[in-house]
Scaffold this active site. Structure first.
Site, PDB file in Angstrom:
ATOM      1  N   LEU A  30       0.823  -1.213   0.000  1.00  0.00           N
ATOM      2  CA  LEU A  30       0.000   0.000   0.000  1.00  0.00           C
ATOM      3  C   LEU A  30       0.857   1.263   0.000  1.00  0.00           C
ATOM      4  O   LEU A  30       1.914   1.311   0.631  1.00  0.00           O
ATOM      5  CB  LEU A  30      -0.929   0.001   1.224  1.00  0.00           C
ATOM      6  CG  LEU A  30      -1.880  -1.197   1.333  1.00  0.00           C
ATOM      7  CD1 LEU A  30      -2.767  -1.056   2.568  1.00  0.00           C
ATOM      8  CD2 LEU A  30      -2.747  -1.359   0.073  1.00  0.00           C
ATOM      9  N   HIS A  31       0.387   2.262  -0.703  1.00  0.00           N
ATOM     10  CA  HIS A  31       1.080   3.556  -0.782  1.00  0.00           C
ATOM     11  C   HIS A  31       0.035   4.669  -0.723  1.00  0.00           C
ATOM     12  O   HIS A  31      -1.176   4.385  -0.582  1.00  0.00           O
ATOM     13  CB  HIS A  31       1.932   3.634  -2.053  1.00  0.00           C
ATOM     14  CG  HIS A  31       1.176   3.277  -3.302  1.00  0.00           C
ATOM     15  ND1 HIS A  31       0.140   4.044  -3.798  1.00  0.00           N
ATOM     16  CD2 HIS A  31       1.297   2.219  -4.149  1.00  0.00           C
ATOM     17  CE1 HIS A  31      -0.324   3.488  -4.896  1.00  0.00           C
ATOM     18  NE2 HIS A  31       0.339   2.363  -5.139  1.00  0.00           N
ATOM     19  N   GLY A  33      -1.372   6.361  -2.848  1.00  0.00           N
ATOM     20  CA  GLY A  33      -2.479   6.252  -3.805  1.00  0.00           C
ATOM     21  C   GLY A  33      -3.617   5.443  -3.199  1.00  0.00           C
ATOM     22  O   GLY A  33      -4.785   5.843  -3.244  1.00  0.00           O
ATOM     23  N   HIS A  34      -3.255   4.292  -2.595  1.00  0.00           N
ATOM     24  CA  HIS A  34      -4.288   3.478  -1.936  1.00  0.00           C
ATOM     25  C   HIS A  34      -4.920   4.264  -0.782  1.00  0.00           C
ATOM     26  O   HIS A  34      -6.140   4.196  -0.568  1.00  0.00           O
ATOM     27  CB  HIS A  34      -3.677   2.200  -1.355  1.00  0.00           C
ATOM     28  CG  HIS A  34      -3.085   1.274  -2.387  1.00  0.00           C
ATOM     29  ND1 HIS A  34      -1.748   1.013  -2.472  1.00  0.00           N
ATOM     30  CD2 HIS A  34      -3.680   0.546  -3.365  1.00  0.00           C
ATOM     31  CE1 HIS A  34      -1.534   0.147  -3.460  1.00  0.00           C
ATOM     32  NE2 HIS A  34      -2.678  -0.146  -4.016  1.00  0.00           N
ATOM     33  N   GLN A  58      -4.333 -12.420 -13.192  1.00  0.00           N
ATOM     34  CA  GLN A  58      -4.055 -11.241 -14.012  1.00  0.00           C
ATOM     35  C   GLN A  58      -2.582 -11.121 -14.393  1.00  0.00           C
ATOM     36  O   GLN A  58      -2.160 -10.121 -14.963  1.00  0.00           O
ATOM     37  CB  GLN A  58      -4.570  -9.967 -13.333  1.00  0.00           C
ATOM     38  CG  GLN A  58      -3.834  -9.537 -12.086  1.00  0.00           C
ATOM     39  CD  GLN A  58      -4.603  -8.455 -11.339  1.00  0.00           C
ATOM     40  OE1 GLN A  58      -5.656  -8.694 -10.754  1.00  0.00           O
ATOM     41  NE2 GLN A  58      -4.093  -7.235 -11.364  1.00  0.00           N
ATOM     42  N   GLY A 145      -8.389   3.852  -8.750  1.00  0.00           N
ATOM     43  CA  GLY A 145      -7.521   4.998  -9.055  1.00  0.00           C
ATOM     44  C   GLY A 145      -7.433   5.252 -10.555  1.00  0.00           C
ATOM     45  O   GLY A 145      -7.405   4.324 -11.354  1.00  0.00           O
ATOM     46  N   GLN A 151      -8.354   0.160 -16.583  1.00  0.00           N
ATOM     47  CA  GLN A 151      -8.967  -0.743 -15.588  1.00  0.00           C
ATOM     48  C   GLN A 151     -10.247  -0.093 -15.034  1.00  0.00           C
ATOM     49  O   GLN A 151     -11.292  -0.748 -14.904  1.00  0.00           O
ATOM     50  CB  GLN A 151      -7.973  -1.027 -14.464  1.00  0.00           C
ATOM     51  CG  GLN A 151      -8.567  -1.774 -13.289  1.00  0.00           C
ATOM     52  CD  GLN A 151      -7.515  -2.235 -12.297  1.00  0.00           C
ATOM     53  OE1 GLN A 151      -6.932  -3.283 -12.461  1.00  0.00           O
ATOM     54  NE2 GLN A 151      -7.285  -1.459 -11.242  1.00  0.00           N
ATOM     55  N   VAL A 174      -2.228   9.754  -7.534  1.00  0.00           N
ATOM     56  CA  VAL A 174      -1.369  10.421  -6.546  1.00  0.00           C
ATOM     57  C   VAL A 174       0.068  10.281  -7.044  1.00  0.00           C
ATOM     58  O   VAL A 174       0.468   9.199  -7.498  1.00  0.00           O
ATOM     59  CB  VAL A 174      -1.540   9.795  -5.147  1.00  0.00           C
ATOM     60  CG1 VAL A 174      -0.622  10.467  -4.125  1.00  0.00           C
ATOM     61  CG2 VAL A 174      -2.991   9.904  -4.702  1.00  0.00           C
ATOM     62  N   SER A 184       2.624   0.234  -6.724  1.00  0.00           N
ATOM     63  CA  SER A 184       3.340  -0.741  -5.893  1.00  0.00           C
ATOM     64  C   SER A 184       4.624  -1.188  -6.595  1.00  0.00           C
ATOM     65  O   SER A 184       5.613  -1.515  -5.965  1.00  0.00           O
ATOM     66  CB  SER A 184       2.453  -1.949  -5.614  1.00  0.00           C
ATOM     67  OG  SER A 184       1.261  -1.511  -5.007  1.00  0.00           O
TER      68      SER A 184
HETATM   69  O1  PAF Z   1      -5.400  -2.423  -9.375  1.00  0.00           O
HETATM   70  C1  PAF Z   1      -5.132  -3.443  -8.704  1.00  0.00           C
HETATM   71  O2  PAF Z   1      -4.423  -3.382  -7.696  1.00  0.00           O
HETATM   72  C2  PAF Z   1      -5.682  -4.794  -9.152  1.00  0.00           C
HETATM   73  O3  PAF Z   1      -5.759  -4.873 -10.539  1.00  0.00           O
HETATM   74  C3  PAF Z   1      -7.022  -5.129  -8.500  1.00  0.00           C
HETATM   75  C4  PAF Z   1      -8.107  -4.163  -8.923  1.00  0.00           C
HETATM   76  C5  PAF Z   1      -6.892  -5.131  -6.987  1.00  0.00           C
HETATM   77  C6  PAF Z   1      -7.474  -6.542  -8.941  1.00  0.00           C
HETATM   78  O4  PAF Z   1      -6.572  -7.510  -8.555  1.00  0.00           O
END
Ligand code: PAF
Length: 277
Positions: A30-31, A33-34, A58, A145, A151, A174, A184
């Site tokens: 986490l940073h 932005g989160h 993914q 974000g 996405q 951010v 990340s």
């Molecule tokens: O943006 C992300 O961190 C990922 O793509 C997400 C939305 C958590 C899905 O794994």
């Protein structure tokens, strides 16, 4: 802060909440932005749940699933500090149980554009996991974000297409003080490498300046970006796109509210960024 590892515990928690629930899905590390997404959730919703799950579906075989940054102790400290109500930390088997059918087939017209060309598997995996998480958490709101603009467009479209009763909230990118979009994956780079990589944002801003001066020819605008970035030996451009902000159709002439998005490799670290002009 409640911590859940099991889907059933998460669902049981949710059942007792009658008010709004904001959901921030993350892959951890986490940073700021989160943090901005979480703060937005806390402002807009009665309860906030954050998930931390590095979603294997993914990542392609060649990508960095095995080395993706994991900072779970620090992440939990940040979440506690923000007074998050609950964190969901599922295992692979909770999200993808071997004894349940894996038949999610959602796709929309945005999948194959931009990032989808370089990472064809990516949005299939993202929508699969986000849909599962939506089914488990049943949030009223979700926060994504703008750094991951495509996405965001895709998840927003999925919410409409699959009739999820969820309000999608998009939050601004951010940046570090030198302009690098927080990600990340920046953890793979040293401080000085991050500083060098911030040329990507300056490149985007130079394109914006050119547009403001009246240059609307997309090929020329792309050249402006490319010549600036190519001065840096450590950086390879994967793509630069100037596209309609909604349909993500590539443009030949800039028009108002276009999405200018890029992906670059700093050595072997892939970073993305964008601005809307
Ligand atoms: O943006 C992300 O961190 C990922 O793509 C997400 C939305 C958590 C899905 O794994």
């Amino acid at each position: 802060m409640k911590t859940f590892h099991l889907v059933s515990d998460c669902i049981a928690w949710r059942k007792n909440i009658v008010n709004t629930v904001g959901f921030v899905p993350t892959m951890g590390a986490l940073h700021a932005g989160h943090v901005s997404l979480i703060k937005s959730s806390k402002k807009n919703c009665n309860k906030t749940l954050v998930s931390i799950y590095i979603n294997p579906s993914q990542f392609s075989q060649e990508e960095d699933l095995g080395s993706y940054p994991k900072t779970i102790k620090e992440d939990l400290k940040i979440l506690k500090g923000l007074n998050v109500d609950a964190v969901f930390l599922p295992s692979d088997n909770e999200i993808y149980p071997e004894d349940k059918p894996d038949n999610f087939t959602y796709e929309n017209s945005l999948f194959k554009k931009l990032e989808g060309k370089s990472r064809p598997h990516f949005f299939y995996g993202v929508t699969k996991v986000v849909s599962r998480l939506f089914n488990i958490v049943s949030p009223t709101h979700t926060f994504f974000g703008e750094k991951d603009a495509q996405q965001s467009r895709i998840i927003n479209q999925m919410i409409k297409d699959l009739n999820y009763n969820i309000r999608f909230i998009s939050c601004p990118t951010v940046r570090s003080e030198n302009g690098l979009a927080l990600s990340s994956r920046n953890n793979y780079l040293s401080h000085s490498e991050q500083k060098q990589a911030s040329v990507v944002y300056r490149g985007l801003k130079l394109v914006e300046e050119n547009i403001k001066k009246g240059n609307v020819n997309v090929n020329q605008l792309k050249k402006v970006f490319t010549s600036m970035i190519n001065k840096n030996q450590n950086i390879q451009i994967d793509y630069i796109s100037i596209a309609c902000n909604e349909t993500l159709e590539e443009l030949t002439i800039w028009s108002k509210n276009s999405l200018i998005s890029v992906a670059i490799f700093y050595k072997n670290v892939r970073l993305i960024d964008n601005i809307v002009v």
